[in-house]
Design an enzyme around this catalytic site. Structure first.
Site, short mmCIF file in Angstrom:
data_model
loop_
_atom_site.label_atom_id
_atom_site.label_comp_id
_atom_site.label_asym_id
_atom_site.label_seq_id
_atom_site.Cartn_x
_atom_site.Cartn_y
_atom_site.Cartn_z
N HIS A 89 47.34 51.28 36.35
CA HIS A 89 46.43 51.44 38.38
C HIS A 89 48.02 51.11 38.42
CE1 HIS A 89 42.18 49.96 37.36
NE2 HIS A 89 42.35 51.18 36.72
N CYS A 148 40.69 46.19 41.18
CA CYS A 148 40.26 46.35 40.70
C CYS A 148 38.94 44.76 39.14
CB CYS A 148 40.03 47.45 40.09
SG CYS A 148 40.90 47.49 38.31
N GLU A 180 48.26 48.66 40.57
CA GLU A 180 49.17 46.35 40.00
C GLU A 180 49.74 46.50 39.18
OE1 GLU A 180 45.54 47.38 43.13
OE2 GLU A 180 45.55 48.15 41.10
N CYS A 223 42.61 44.99 37.21
CA CYS A 223 43.84 44.18 37.77
C CYS A 223 43.80 42.89 38.04
CB CYS A 223 44.30 45.14 39.01
SG CYS A 223 44.42 46.50 38.51
#
Length: 150
Positions: free
Chosen positions: A47, A77, A49, A80
C-alpha cells in the site's frame, strides 16, 4: 497533500496500482514518497503508506519515524493504520475517507468487523497451538543483552 493526490492519479494512469499515494515529510521537506503497487509488485502489503514508510526508514536508517508526518491521499486502511503507530509517526493528514474508498471498491469494513470477533469466530479461522512452547521466543528476547528495543 496536493502532491499526494497528484501521485495517486498518476499511479492509476501508469497502471502500477490503485489510486493511493503517500508522502513522509519533516519540516515541509518530502523525505519519501510511495504509491500503491499491490498489483504490479504482486504484494498485498504494498500500500502507499507502507511503501512510503519503508522508503523513509531505508533512507533514514531507522525504524522510528518520530518527528515525521504522513500525508496520504486516503485515510489509512487497518494495516496502514497499524504501520503508522509502529513507525511512531507524529501525525497523519489524509484527503479521502475510508468510506469514500469503499464506494469505488476499496472496502475494508470486513476487516474492522473481523478484529472484533474472537479468533475462532473469524472468517479465516485462527487457533492457538503449542501454547506450552509459546514463551520460548520471548524468554530468549528478554535474556538477549544486545537487543534493540522498539
Amino acid at each position: 497533500m496536493r502532491r499526494a493526490i497528484a501521485l495517486a492519479v498518476q499511479n492509476v494512469k501508469s497502471e502500477r496500482g490503485g489510486p493511493f499515494a503517500a508522502l513522509i515529510t519533516r519540516d515541509d521537506e518530502i523525505i519519501a514518497a510511495g504509491t500503491n503497487v499491490v498489483t504490479s509488485a504482486g504484494d498485498p502489503t504494498a500500500h502507499a503508506e507502507i511503501t512510503a514508510i519503508r522508503r523513509a526508514c531505508d533512507k533514514l536508517g531507522t525504524f522510528d519515524l518520530s518527528g515525521y508526518t504522513l500525508y496520504t491521499s486516503c485515510e489509512p486502511c487497518p494495516m496502514c493504520f497499524g504501520a503508522v503507530y509502529w513507525a511512531r509517526l507524529d501525525r497523519v493528514y489524509y484527503a479521502a475517507t475510508h468510506a469514500e474508498a469503499a464506494q469505488v471498491g476499496f472496502d475494508d469494513s470486513h476487516i474492522y468487523e473481523e478484529i472484533d470477533r474472537t479468533p475462532e469466530e473469524r472468517s479465516i479461522p485462527m487457533r492457538r497451538v503449542l501454547e506450552d512452547e509459546s514463551w520460548a521466543p520471548f524468554e530468549t528476547w528478554t535474556e538477549y543483552e544486545d537487543r534493540i528495543e522498539y
